[in-house]
Design an enzyme around this catalytic site. Structure first.
Site, PDB file in Angstrom:
ATOM      1  N   LYS A  80      88.782  59.064 -11.193  1.00 22.28           N
ATOM      2  CA  LYS A  80      89.861  59.679 -10.401  1.00 22.28           C
ATOM      3  C   LYS A  80      90.030  61.125 -10.871  1.00 22.28           C
ATOM      4  O   LYS A  80      90.984  61.479 -11.556  1.00 22.28           O
ATOM      5  CB  LYS A  80      91.150  58.875 -10.533  1.00 22.28           C
ATOM      6  N   GLU A 105      84.926  54.414   1.835  1.00 25.02           N
ATOM      7  CA  GLU A 105      86.374  54.283   1.752  1.00 25.02           C
ATOM      8  C   GLU A 105      86.988  55.378   2.607  1.00 25.02           C
ATOM      9  O   GLU A 105      86.295  56.007   3.407  1.00 25.02           O
ATOM     10  CB  GLU A 105      86.837  54.372   0.294  1.00 25.02           C
ATOM     11  N   TYR A 143      93.633  62.258 -12.830  1.00 23.26           N
ATOM     12  CA  TYR A 143      95.039  62.075 -12.461  1.00 23.26           C
ATOM     13  C   TYR A 143      95.287  60.645 -12.024  1.00 23.26           C
ATOM     14  O   TYR A 143      94.362  59.872 -11.803  1.00 23.26           O
ATOM     15  CB  TYR A 143      95.428  63.039 -11.333  1.00 23.26           C
ATOM     16  N   LEU A 180      86.546  54.771  -5.273  1.00 20.28           N
ATOM     17  CA  LEU A 180      87.578  54.628  -6.292  1.00 20.28           C
ATOM     18  C   LEU A 180      88.010  53.168  -6.333  1.00 20.28           C
ATOM     19  O   LEU A 180      88.282  52.568  -5.288  1.00 20.28           O
ATOM     20  CB  LEU A 180      88.775  55.517  -5.959  1.00 20.28           C
TER      21      LEU A 180
END
Length: 289
Positions: free
Chosen positions: A149, A181, A35, A205
């Site tokens: 993702k 992250e 996505y 990511l």
């Protein structure tokens, strides 16, 4: 392998032909898809090329074959805004799954990918951007391919929920103390005028806004060091901030019970926020020419 026709949905029973959604959808049954969330300012996409490029990297990584080119995808997304008469700040959620097919771990043959996207209003969170937010730390229990993702977000969801239950905006994730992250954003530490963040490996990511933060840093002659820092380093940080398409460049003023700096957004974070604001305007000018 035949599926019997009567399906249970919630507490009712219905014929499979009458269902309003494809129950044998690989996104639902396996999280088999990817996505993107694309920011919109004043009815115009921000970083559209970057998001579409990453979308195609993700589909390639999990071996989903798309019948669309990048150009065709961008044209469809632009048409989506036009058909919705989108003129405000918002976002588009775009999802691609491997398709609908009888449930089997092995990829289905000759099944087209399922693609959908929708538009939502999303006003900028000016209060948090001005004042900063609190965060917690959580162990990073995700898989080893976070650069994709993908739809497999349960660890992220649990971390984000834990943050909310503790009255915080985000959860900073770490592997054995090394910060990777956040649950839905990238994170950075500022110390002695230098910006530190985890390198763009498989463990994070590669955020589209993260790439912009790197560019801004170089343009402003701020050292951007792709070097992970540890949870124990946070107490010595001059500034801390996070970035994502929906959070923009967000100051962090507290981690767990530790105050960052003087408890206010720092000057480098402010400078990056100002540069981000200018970039939005420039980007919109380029797209609307």
């Amino acid at each position: 392998m035949t599926v019997y026709p009567i399906i249970m949905t919630q507490t009712k029973f219905t014929h499979q032909d009458d269902l309003k959604y494809p129950y044998e959808e690989r996104a639902l049954q396996f999280g088999d898809g990817v996505y993107e969330v694309i920011r919109i300012y004043n009815g115009t996409y921000y970083l559209l090329d970057e998001h579409v490029d990453r979308l195609f990297r993700s589909t390639e990584a999990i071996k989903i074959n798309l019948s669309l080119t990048k150009g065709e995808m961008k044209n469809l997304l632009l048409e989506l805004l036009e058909r919705n008469n989108m003129e405000t700040d918002g976002k588009v959620y775009l999802q691609i799954s491997r398709g609908s097919a009888p449930r089997d771990h092995v990829f289905p043959i000759d099944v087209p990918a399922n693609i959908y996207a929708y538009v939502q209003d999303l006003p900028r969170n000016l209060v948090n951007l001005e004042n900063g937010v609190g965060t917690i730390t959580q162990r990073d229990i995700r898989w080893e391919n976070c650069y994709i993702k993908s739809l497999n977000l349960l660890p992220n969801v649990l971390a984000k929920q834990e943050a909310k239950e503790n009255g915080c905006y985000e959860a900073i994730l770490h592997k054995d103390g090394l910060v990777t992250e956040c649950s839905s954003s990238n994170v950075y530490m500022v110390r002695e005028g230098k910006i530190y963040t985890h390198p763009a490996t498989n463990n994070i990511l590669h955020g589209c806004v993260r790439m912009r933060v790197e560019k801004f840093s170089h343009d402003l002659n701020l050292p951007f060091i792709e070097e992970g820092f540890f949870v124990e380093d946070i107490s010595m940080a001059d500034e801390l901030f996070l970035s994502s398409s929906t959070s923009e460049i967000m100051p962090i003023i507290k981690v767990d019970n530790i105050q960052i700096g003087d408890g206010k957004p720092g000057k480098i974070t402010r400078l990056l926020q100002e540069t981000y604001e200018k970039d939005i305007k420039n980007y919109n000018k380029i797209l609307t020419k």
